[in-house]
Design a protein around this motif. Sequence first.
Motif, mmCIF file in Angstrom:
data_model
loop_
_atom_site.group_PDB
_atom_site.id
_atom_site.type_symbol
_atom_site.label_atom_id
_atom_site.label_comp_id
_atom_site.label_asym_id
_atom_site.label_seq_id
_atom_site.Cartn_x
_atom_site.Cartn_y
_atom_site.Cartn_z
ATOM 1 N N GLY A 184 -9.176 20.046 24.276
ATOM 2 C CA GLY A 184 -9.792 20.333 23.170
ATOM 3 C C GLY A 184 -10.695 19.209 22.000
ATOM 4 O O GLY A 184 -11.767 20.065 21.492
ATOM 5 N N VAL A 185 -10.440 18.445 22.270
ATOM 6 C CA VAL A 185 -11.075 17.239 21.255
ATOM 7 C C VAL A 185 -12.453 17.141 22.089
ATOM 8 O O VAL A 185 -12.786 16.434 23.217
ATOM 9 N N PRO A 186 -14.101 17.173 22.003
ATOM 10 C CA PRO A 186 -14.664 17.273 22.382
ATOM 11 C C PRO A 186 -15.773 15.899 22.883
ATOM 12 O O PRO A 186 -15.839 15.877 24.080
ATOM 13 N N ALA A 187 -15.039 14.646 21.466
ATOM 14 C CA ALA A 187 -15.161 12.944 22.147
ATOM 15 C C ALA A 187 -14.865 12.186 21.181
ATOM 16 O O ALA A 187 -14.304 12.999 19.659
ATOM 17 N N THR A 188 -14.389 11.577 21.614
ATOM 18 C CA THR A 188 -14.357 9.871 20.558
ATOM 19 C C THR A 188 -13.448 8.852 21.779
ATOM 20 O O THR A 188 -12.681 10.010 22.558
ATOM 21 N N ASN A 189 -13.190 7.666 21.210
ATOM 22 C CA ASN A 189 -11.895 7.313 21.751
ATOM 23 C C ASN A 189 -10.555 7.348 21.615
ATOM 24 O O ASN A 189 -10.214 7.775 20.209
ATOM 25 N N PHE A 190 -9.652 7.073 22.287
ATOM 26 C CA PHE A 190 -8.739 7.249 21.800
ATOM 27 C C PHE A 190 -8.217 6.247 22.313
ATOM 28 O O PHE A 190 -7.778 5.432 23.611
ATOM 29 N N ILE A 191 -7.185 5.491 21.321
ATOM 30 C CA ILE A 191 -6.041 3.587 21.497
ATOM 31 C C ILE A 191 -5.585 3.941 21.203
ATOM 32 O O ILE A 191 -4.552 4.326 19.770
ATOM 33 N N TYR A 192 -4.099 3.580 22.398
ATOM 34 C CA TYR A 192 -2.990 4.033 22.162
ATOM 35 C C TYR A 192 -1.762 2.816 22.512
ATOM 36 O O TYR A 192 -1.842 1.534 22.623
ATOM 37 N N ALA A 193 -0.756 3.292 21.311
ATOM 38 C CA ALA A 193 0.825 2.364 22.019
ATOM 39 C C ALA A 193 1.563 2.910 21.614
ATOM 40 O O ALA A 193 1.457 4.381 21.156
ATOM 41 N N ASP A 194 2.942 2.972 21.925
ATOM 42 C CA ASP A 194 4.116 3.528 22.328
ATOM 43 C C ASP A 194 5.487 2.425 22.326
ATOM 44 O O ASP A 194 5.076 0.903 22.532
ATOM 45 N N ALA A 195 6.551 2.421 21.994
ATOM 46 C CA ALA A 195 7.518 2.016 21.984
ATOM 47 C C ALA A 195 8.168 1.786 23.082
ATOM 48 O O ALA A 195 9.478 0.513 22.662
ATOM 49 N N LYS A 196 7.730 1.609 24.222
ATOM 50 C CA LYS A 196 8.140 1.161 25.092
ATOM 51 C C LYS A 196 7.353 0.015 26.135
ATOM 52 O O LYS A 196 7.252 -0.229 27.007
ATOM 53 N N GLY A 197 6.016 0.170 25.208
ATOM 54 C CA GLY A 197 4.884 -1.306 25.565
ATOM 55 C C GLY A 197 3.750 -0.557 26.332
ATOM 56 O O GLY A 197 3.444 -1.799 26.719
ATOM 57 N N ASN A 198 3.974 0.722 26.021
ATOM 58 C CA ASN A 198 2.403 1.057 26.711
ATOM 59 C C ASN A 198 0.987 0.932 25.965
ATOM 60 O O ASN A 198 1.564 1.309 24.451
ATOM 61 N N ILE A 199 0.051 0.595 26.362
ATOM 62 C CA ILE A 199 -0.920 0.406 25.624
ATOM 63 C C ILE A 199 -2.188 1.196 26.553
ATOM 64 O O ILE A 199 -2.317 0.680 27.793
ATOM 65 N N GLY A 200 -3.022 1.962 26.311
ATOM 66 C CA GLY A 200 -4.312 1.885 26.902
ATOM 67 C C GLY A 200 -5.721 2.508 25.839
ATOM 68 O O GLY A 200 -5.044 2.407 24.585
ATOM 69 N N LEU A 201 -6.755 2.285 26.385
ATOM 70 C CA LEU A 201 -8.180 3.016 26.101
ATOM 71 C C LEU A 201 -8.399 4.290 26.653
ATOM 72 O O LEU A 201 -8.707 4.441 27.960
ATOM 73 N N PHE A 202 -8.797 5.240 25.529
ATOM 74 C CA PHE A 202 -9.035 6.443 26.777
ATOM 75 C C PHE A 202 -10.514 6.351 26.077
ATOM 76 O O PHE A 202 -10.318 7.024 24.902
ATOM 77 N N TYR A 203 -11.086 6.987 27.084
ATOM 78 C CA TYR A 203 -13.080 7.377 26.443
ATOM 79 C C TYR A 203 -13.410 8.824 26.286
ATOM 80 O O TYR A 203 -13.773 9.360 27.615
ATOM 81 N N ASN A 204 -12.148 9.388 25.643
ATOM 82 C CA ASN A 204 -12.300 10.300 25.342
ATOM 83 C C ASN A 204 -13.579 11.461 25.594
ATOM 84 O O ASN A 204 -13.916 11.385 24.587
ATOM 85 N N ALA A 205 -13.683 12.837 26.251
ATOM 86 C CA ALA A 205 -15.142 13.149 26.582
ATOM 87 C C ALA A 205 -15.085 14.407 27.483
ATOM 88 O O ALA A 205 -14.267 14.264 28.285
#
Length: 720
Positions: free
Chosen positions: A390-411
Amino acid sequence: MWRRALIGLVLLLVGAAAALAFWEPLTASASAPPASDYQPERVEIARDRFGVPHIFGKSDADVAYGVAYAHAEDDFETLQQVMAMTRGRAGALLGEEGARIDYVAALLDVRATSARDWPGLPADVRRLFDAYAAGLNHYAAKHPEEVALRGLFPVTGEDVVAGFILRSPFFFGLDSVLGDAVEAKPFAREGGPALADETKPVVRPLTPVGRDPDDNGSNAMAVAPARSTDGATRLVSNSHQPWTGSVAWYELVVHSDEGWDFAGATFPGAPYPFLGHNKYLGWTNTVNRPDLIDIYKLVLDDSGEAYRFDGEWRPLEKKRVWLKVKFGPFTLPVPRTVWRSVHGPVVKNDEGAFAIRYAGMDQADMVTQYYRLNKARDFAEWRAAMAGQGVPATNFIYADAKGNIGLFYNAMFPDRPQGYDWRGVLPGDQSAALWTETLPFGRVPALVNPRSGYVMNANNSPWVAAGPGDELDAAAFSPLLGVEEDMTNRAARLIDLFEASGQIDEARLKAIKYDTSYAKTGYAKAWIDRLLALDVKGDPALERAQALLRQWDWNLDGKGKGDALALMLLRPANRSHYQRRPAPDPMKTLKEVTVHLQKHFAGLDPRLGTVLRLRHGEGAARVDLPLDGGNDTIRASTLWDVEPDGRLKVRHGDSFIMFVTWDRDGRVRSESIQPFGAATTRPASPHYNDQAPLFVRHALKPVLFDPQALKASGARFYRP
């Protein structure tokens, strides 16, 4: 004679009656109030010692009601401006500048989209937005003396959704394209260099809606347990937004018995945080700049009201709109015509008729996606929410309690067919050039759990995100996506700092975030070299400026010589670099900066903090504090206004900052800071500027996410 006078009087009265028929104060009508599917008596608001609202409710809808009420207590002025924009009444409140927004809302057919999509939104989403609208209405009813526009309240959940539809595309450049089209300028595009004469200025008349006219910014970082000294996962949210207005961050914490627990920040007019964390995960955003906008030149018939499409003539959709514009004490109607083709909204100018098609056009799915992200409990649920696109554009930088991290070039990448120059102006008479679908989320560039143990973004190309050997392969993605190749100084510094840091503890991560240096590479190095190569013999002031610049240590920490000079010289170069335009004239820039410093500071080397200031308020409520950093340093002081005393009053840069940590056992804690305080338009509030001294010292305050810790702190609890 008397007959002519009588006829003139009659015509005058008829004209006045016609004008009054459209006169905003007489024709304004309120929306029907939303349905009561929430219970205000179950809403409780707590204010911590910095005034940050913590909203509690039995249901999520109860909480949304409290979010609106608490925000109105702190900034009802801005909330009213946002609601006026969503209802086509910004001109009646803000004058000519607001009328431009109303024109764009009509051009994009925002209300038709909200009317069509509102009934189809999930029931829980509609309940949330209706409850938020009711919270605004409740505040307006209790404080009628603060209502700035007759008939603005009550508002509805659909009105609030319309605000999302209006503002969303301005974060990926639609403001620039529309401005160029209206002014018949060469089109400035995202995702690559401009297409025509780059020396011509770009007109961006829509800044109250979306991004700043000159710059976007933001930094984001995530560090995995393997890279941490203590096995923790860390996320740094460092958004760069205007410090006041309709896209200024507002901090809040929410708790509902339906499992919605979240700490973060939102914009005026939204019922939930847009970034932050819950118990399990968190994310932050940076602006990305893919090419998500396509421009079609139409072939019109002689009447100018039909366009050729696949060999046939089709009528342009035509709508007459009356912009209600405030002129002094009066609000009067100004007529405009908006056009639309099968491609999208159409702008006519001296060069022809141009249709504009953009990602996320005519849809409201972003309101559901943000809510689902707030409620996600693990990486799989979060990714499922992202896949809703639904979100047309913006980078999402993610982290969580399980230790996962990530960069999503959302568009929402258009599914463009081969065979056309998508960076150019496209033929509007061929259906083959008209894309109708967007690519699935699986085609979005993403970097998850790289071996380097970190991801970062600072408004740079996603191909540089985790250090050498851990980057995405640009060749694996189609050029039709229009992904930008830009690098910023902030990105270069982040990579350098992470690569040089070894294992990272909390103190080291904070030192990285507050770095004030320029890398001796890229546009900054090239620009400084040009300034130093100028022949300034015979001009003592310019000679001294060059000598000072040669001594500069490339660090805007306010401790070395030449910081103020370097700050002001680098700003025009960064603006041109970010806008992908030719560098400014170095001699002209050097002279202007030299004259300014000599005039206002009696020399070329005042302390940086003397020149660069955090200023807010008047009289007893005023703060005036020194700042550090620059327009493209990780510690960002991006945009400023030049004050009468020559000081630079920062208005955009580091805004809401949040550090989030999940320890090795998965327990979360966070710290945050704002430039001013929780009540940015309430000078009488103790929270108008109470965070400013911490902000300038690079200090943070605890986020009391645990309700028990909040209660133990002595927070004030009350009901709306």
